[in-house]
Design an enzyme around this catalytic site. Structure first.
Site, PDB file in Angstrom:
ATOM      1  N   ASP A 142      -5.526   2.435   2.358  1.00  0.00           N
ATOM      2  CA  ASP A 142      -6.653   1.557   2.978  1.00  0.00           C
ATOM      3  C   ASP A 142      -6.849   1.930   4.224  1.00  0.00           C
ATOM      4  O   ASP A 142      -5.704   2.097   4.996  1.00  0.00           O
ATOM      5  CB  ASP A 142      -5.931   0.123   2.728  1.00  0.00           C
ATOM      6  CG  ASP A 142      -6.097  -0.627   1.383  1.00  0.00           C
ATOM      7  OD1 ASP A 142      -6.531   0.134   0.405  1.00  0.00           O
ATOM      8  OD2 ASP A 142      -5.631  -1.558   1.188  1.00  0.00           O
ATOM      9  N   ARG A 156     -12.486   1.156  -6.577  1.00  0.00           N
ATOM     10  CA  ARG A 156     -12.364   1.437  -5.209  1.00  0.00           C
ATOM     11  C   ARG A 156     -12.040   2.710  -4.891  1.00  0.00           C
ATOM     12  O   ARG A 156     -11.193   3.028  -4.092  1.00  0.00           O
ATOM     13  CB  ARG A 156     -11.364   0.477  -4.512  1.00  0.00           C
ATOM     14  CG  ARG A 156     -11.802  -1.064  -4.799  1.00  0.00           C
ATOM     15  CD  ARG A 156     -10.784  -1.843  -3.754  1.00  0.00           C
ATOM     16  NE  ARG A 156     -10.916  -3.082  -3.840  1.00  0.00           N
ATOM     17  CZ  ARG A 156     -10.194  -4.233  -3.458  1.00  0.00           C
ATOM     18  NH1 ARG A 156      -9.392  -3.904  -2.635  1.00  0.00           N
ATOM     19  NH2 ARG A 156     -10.556  -5.251  -3.557  1.00  0.00           N
ATOM     20  N   ASP A 198      -0.602  -2.307  -4.193  1.00  0.00           N
ATOM     21  CA  ASP A 198      -2.182  -2.490  -3.681  1.00  0.00           C
ATOM     22  C   ASP A 198      -2.960  -1.432  -3.509  1.00  0.00           C
ATOM     23  O   ASP A 198      -3.219  -0.902  -4.667  1.00  0.00           O
ATOM     24  CB  ASP A 198      -1.884  -3.418  -2.213  1.00  0.00           C
ATOM     25  CG  ASP A 198      -3.066  -4.154  -1.970  1.00  0.00           C
ATOM     26  OD1 ASP A 198      -4.273  -4.210  -2.545  1.00  0.00           O
ATOM     27  OD2 ASP A 198      -3.056  -4.748  -0.920  1.00  0.00           O
ATOM     28  N   ASP A 232       0.960  -1.153  -0.121  1.00  0.00           N
ATOM     29  CA  ASP A 232       0.178   0.099   0.088  1.00  0.00           C
ATOM     30  C   ASP A 232       0.708   1.232   0.128  1.00  0.00           C
ATOM     31  O   ASP A 232       1.991   1.208   0.622  1.00  0.00           O
ATOM     32  CB  ASP A 232      -1.022  -0.059   1.399  1.00  0.00           C
ATOM     33  CG  ASP A 232      -1.928  -1.170   1.233  1.00  0.00           C
ATOM     34  OD1 ASP A 232      -2.388  -1.545   0.445  1.00  0.00           O
ATOM     35  OD2 ASP A 232      -2.187  -1.405   2.254  1.00  0.00           O
TER      36      ASP A 232
END
Length: 332
Positions: free
Chosen positions: A172, A225, A168, A145
């Site tokens: 997040d 997302r 990724d 991330d």
């Protein structure tokens, strides 16, 4: 100069189009990061601690790991090693990490905000990481991330960054984290942009938490997302610019999404509640959809964000002008 208002930084674009001054203030966050909760009054980062300027990897990793408040100014380009951490580097509580000018960058690794993962912990631990500000940085090329917020971390403000090319997530937010604002960032050249909620089996940690505000972000061809949400008590998404995405927002596992004043251009599915996993909830108002293949899906009722904090949403029609002009690095 780093603390001047965004109204000046965007050459008074907001004033010219009637954008509310309250949305342009850059001296502090808007949204959930302002809420007094969990023993923390708003989000102040390293205020009150020493201000240091870092130019090397060693200096950067030293200061982000120290206890106590620090304002850490990043000068130039810093490469983060992969080593045995998959390139994720822990940030301790009470830190402001801010880039100087428009060229400050973190390359090759990401920032982890949170104590080690423990599935058996289902309430905020006493040592939960909290009170973090990350601003004005280009973060790219991470092997995991770019920014990971987890394990009940709270009061986090991620603002005016340029985020791209992570393996990724770009940002997040999961495992019980809470009271987060993500504002004025540019996301680009990235697939799975920002996840809220760990997975469909993690309700014990995530349910009733994960309160996040996304405002004035530029989702610039970031594919999906933007965000994708599970179990959240409330995610407030306002005045963001969506440009050429496969989908914008997805709400699942009974999450509550309040979506207003956003501009969607060439987005296949701007907002979804019928998605992978159990259905979510979503209300929408005053959004603009151009060249989109589907409407925003709605379901159920969602708590009004003004229950938690005051804010002013600008008109969606001005978003394509104001947000690209103000989002990203070199604008504060």
């Amino acid at each position: 100069m780093l603390r001047r208002s965004l109204a000046a930084a965007v050459l008074v674009t907001g004033a010219l189009v009637g954008w509310p001054d309250t949305a342009l203030a850059a001296d502090g966050p808007v949204g959930f990061a302002t809420v007094n909760a969990l023993g923390q009054n708003g989000t102040t980062g390293g205020a009150g601690g020493p201000t240091v300027t870092v130019t090397t990897t060693a200096q950067f990793l030293d200061y982000i790991a120290r206890p106590g408040p620090y304002v850490i100014q990043v000068s130039g380009r810093i490469t983060l090693p992969t080593g045995n951490t998959d390139g994720m580097h822990n940030v301790t509580s009470d830190k402001t990490i801010v880039g100087l000018g428009a060229t400050a960058a973190l390359v090759g690794g990401g920032l982890n905000i949170g104590v080690p993962v423990n599935d058996d912990v289902t309430t905020p631990p006493a040592n939960a990481v909290h009170n973090i500000i990350i601003r004005n940085l280009s973060i790219t090329g991470a092997t995991d991330d770019l920014i990971n917020v987890q394990m009940f971390s709270h009061h986090i403000w991620i603002d005016h960054n340029d985020l791209s090319n992570g393996d990724d997530g770009a940002i997040d937010i999961k495992r019980g984290s809470d009271y987060v604002t993500v504002s004025w960032n540019r996301f680009h050249d990235h697939d799975k942009t920002t996840l809220v909620g760990h997975d469909d089996d993690n309700g014990a940690q995530d349910s009733g938490r994960l309160r996040v505000t996304y405002h004035h972000n530029f989702f610039d061809t970031s594919d999906q997302r933007n965000p994708r949400v599970r179990f959240s008590s409330l995610v407030h998404v306002f005045n963001n610019y969506y440009y050429d995405n496969s989908y914008g927002i997805a709400s699942t596992n009974e999450s509550g999404l309040f979506v207003e004043g956003n501009y969607f251009y060439s987005v296949n599915n701007p907002g979804r509640v019928d998605f992978s996993g159990p259905l979510g909830r979503m209300v929408q108002r005053d959004n603009i959809l151009i060249a989109c293949n589907h409407a925003i899906e709605t379901r159920g009722t969602v708590t009004d964000p003004r229950t938690y904090y005051a804010y002013t949403a600008g008109p969606a029609s001005t978003v394509p002008t104001v947000v690209p002009a103000g989002a990203g690095v070199g604008k504060i």
